[in-house]
Design a protein around this motif. Structure first.
Motif, PDB file in Angstrom:
ATOM      1  N   VAL A   1      19.949   4.939  35.258  1.00  0.00           N
ATOM      2  CA  VAL A   1      20.566   3.891  34.445  1.00  0.00           C
ATOM      3  C   VAL A   1      20.049   2.492  34.765  1.00  0.00           C
ATOM      4  CG1 VAL A   1      22.589   3.581  35.946  1.00  0.00           C
ATOM      5  CG2 VAL A   1      22.750   3.085  33.483  1.00  0.00           C
ATOM      6  N   ALA A   2      19.748   2.187  36.023  1.00  0.00           N
ATOM      7  CA  ALA A   2      19.282   0.841  36.348  1.00  0.00           C
ATOM      8  C   ALA A   2      17.926   0.561  35.708  1.00  0.00           C
ATOM      9  CB  ALA A   2      19.206   0.659  37.863  1.00  0.00           C
TER      10      ALA A   2
ATOM     11  N   VAL B   1      22.107  14.465  26.558  1.00  0.00           N
ATOM     12  CA  VAL B   1      23.027  14.030  25.508  1.00  0.00           C
ATOM     13  C   VAL B   1      24.158  13.268  26.177  1.00  0.00           C
ATOM     14  CG1 VAL B   1      24.547  14.738  23.623  1.00  0.00           C
ATOM     15  CG2 VAL B   1      22.474  16.052  24.119  1.00  0.00           C
ATOM     16  N   GLY B   2      24.474  12.073  25.656  1.00  0.00           N
ATOM     17  CA  GLY B   2      25.553  11.280  26.221  1.00  0.00           C
ATOM     18  C   GLY B   2      25.049  10.126  27.066  1.00  0.00           C
ATOM     19  N   PRO B   3      25.879   9.628  27.981  1.00  0.00           N
ATOM     20  CA  PRO B   3      25.497   8.474  28.801  1.00  0.00           C
ATOM     21  C   PRO B   3      24.245   8.736  29.632  1.00  0.00           C
ATOM     22  CG  PRO B   3      27.858   8.882  28.955  1.00  0.00           C
ATOM     23  CD  PRO B   3      27.270  10.057  28.236  1.00  0.00           C
TER      24      PRO B   3
ATOM     25  N   LEU C   1      31.603   1.593  24.280  1.00  0.00           N
ATOM     26  CA  LEU C   1      31.779   1.201  22.884  1.00  0.00           C
ATOM     27  C   LEU C   1      31.281   2.305  21.959  1.00  0.00           C
ATOM     28  CD1 LEU C   1      32.404  -0.782  20.592  1.00  0.00           C
ATOM     29  CD2 LEU C   1      30.144  -1.805  20.967  1.00  0.00           C
ATOM     30  N   GLN C   2      30.127   2.887  22.258  1.00  0.00           N
ATOM     31  CA  GLN C   2      29.614   3.995  21.445  1.00  0.00           C
ATOM     32  C   GLN C   2      30.616   5.146  21.396  1.00  0.00           C
ATOM     33  OE1 GLN C   2      25.659   5.181  22.781  1.00  0.00           O
ATOM     34  NE2 GLN C   2      25.156   3.048  23.183  1.00  0.00           N
TER      35      GLN C   2
ATOM     36  N   ARG D   1      26.909   0.206  30.691  1.00  0.00           N
ATOM     37  CA  ARG D   1      28.000   1.179  30.653  1.00  0.00           C
ATOM     38  C   ARG D   1      29.088   0.750  29.667  1.00  0.00           C
ATOM     39  NH1 ARG D   1      25.463   5.566  32.228  1.00  0.00           N
ATOM     40  NH2 ARG D   1      25.260   5.868  34.473  1.00  0.00           N
ATOM     41  N   ALA D   2      29.314  -0.553  29.550  1.00  0.00           N
ATOM     42  CA  ALA D   2      30.294  -1.034  28.572  1.00  0.00           C
ATOM     43  C   ALA D   2      29.834  -0.722  27.149  1.00  0.00           C
ATOM     44  CB  ALA D   2      30.518  -2.533  28.746  1.00  0.00           C
TER      45      ALA D   2
END
Length: 340
Positions: free
Chosen positions: A195-196, A187-189, A232-233, A227-228
């Motif tokens: 991520v890549a 849950v979350g980022p 925003l989310q 990440r930007a």
């Protein structure tokens, strides 16, 4: 004497200007689809317009007649890819339609797009699922047709009411064992270790999924930009639920994401993609099921999930049908190439 129509750019930091724009946008969307209209909330839309984005330039405009706001429109310009495209939205509340306001707003957006060096216009419109796929009988489709905008890709808007019974989820999981793959959820980022690859897969989504006649190129994959978007989310009050299937070499073979709105409480299915070399193992179904199971363990459980799929994407529509999704509306991705 005929009243003059004035179209002005909106300052999203100005409460009065922004509220007038959002009210016109929301009223138009509700008029088109009623309870099935999916409307970005006041906070969500404002946060996007206020974002200092490295990837997208966004503007909002209102039309006023005799001081009254009678229409709204928006313009989105990608800054890193698809530099020939302008994304637009035209929204006129029902009481002001058929008076030339929509045509004036569209002409304004096309002029703005030309000044920005864009040659292809894109817009999404919606109509009830009971109407045909070509939009015959829908007022917004007829408006678009008159102005030369044709359907480049037809989509279905689908809805899944929650919760889905554990027994149903369990039966479906048994049909998608994902042997040889490891499932990871959060849950979350997106975790730093993924991520890549996540950003790279997400960038492929627009061109790997059915694109119809859309004039598109693959998006740029950039971790900083991803990440930007996550920031925003957070500003919008949204919560992301993500799941990946990892191949034996540790690489992401499939991913899926559901985002829950902090305002209306609904969940929205975003991207789902399986790498070409890992297709045929029901990984799309598996990652969606794992993500759904995690979502339903989260408190409170959203009332429903909404998603969009191309009508030609029979595989993903079948995955959604197994999960229990039903069609709630149609969406057309429109395209028009501007004359030089």
């Amino acid at each position: 004497m005929t009243s003059r129509l004035e179209i002005r750019r909106v300052d999203p930091s100005d409460d009065g200007e922004y509220d007038a724009w959002w009210d016109a946008y929301a009223a138009a969307r509700r008029a088109d689809l009623g309870d099935d209209a999916l409307i970005w909330s006041h906070q969500e839309s404002r946060a996007e317009l206020l974002q200092e984005s490295a990837t997208t330039e966004r503007h909002a405009f209102v039309a006023r007649r005799d001081g009254e706001v009678v229409g709204a429109c928006s313009l989105a310009l990608s800054l890193k890819d698809n530099l020939h495209i302008a994304g637009i939205g035209v929204n006129v509340p029902p009481q002001h339609r058929r008076t030339g306001i929509g045509s004036a707003l569209l002409a304004h957006l096309e002029a703005e797009a030309r000044r920005a060096g864009r040659s292809t216009m894109r817009a999404d419109i919606y109509w009830p699922a009971s109407l045909p796929a070509d939009g015959a009988g829908a007022a917004n489709r007829e408006f678009a047709r008159r102005h030369g905008y044709e359907i480049a890709l037809g989509d279905l808007q689908n809805r899944l009411d929650l919760p889905v019974a554990d027994a149903v989820v369990g039966d479906l999981l048994a049909q998608a064992p994902a042997t040889g793959y490891e499932l990871r959820s959060w849950v979350g980022p997106v975790p730093e270790e993924f991520v890549a690859e996540w950003a790279a897969l997400d960038a492929l989504l627009d061109t790997e999924a059915p694109t119809g006649d859309l004039d598109l190129e693959a998006s740029n994959a950039d971790v900083a930009d991803h990440r930007a978007d996550e920031e925003l989310q957070r500003t919008q009050g949204r919560t992301s639920f993500g799941t990946v299937a990892l191949a034996s070499d540790g690489r992401i073979a499939a991913y899926t994401q559901v985002v829950v709105s902090g305002d209306d409480g609904n969940a929205y299915q975003w991207g789902t993609l399986v790498r070409r070399e890992d297709r045929g193992h029901r990984l799309g179904l598996r990652v969606k099921l794992e993500n759904l199971r995690m979502l339903q363990r989260h408190s409170p459980v959203p009332p429903r999930i909404h998603t969009f799929n191309a009508e030609s994407n029979t595989h993903m529509l079948e995955v959604n049908r197994r999960l229990g999704f039903v069609a709630s509306a149609r969406m057309a991705e429109l395209q028009e190439r501007l004359a030089p």
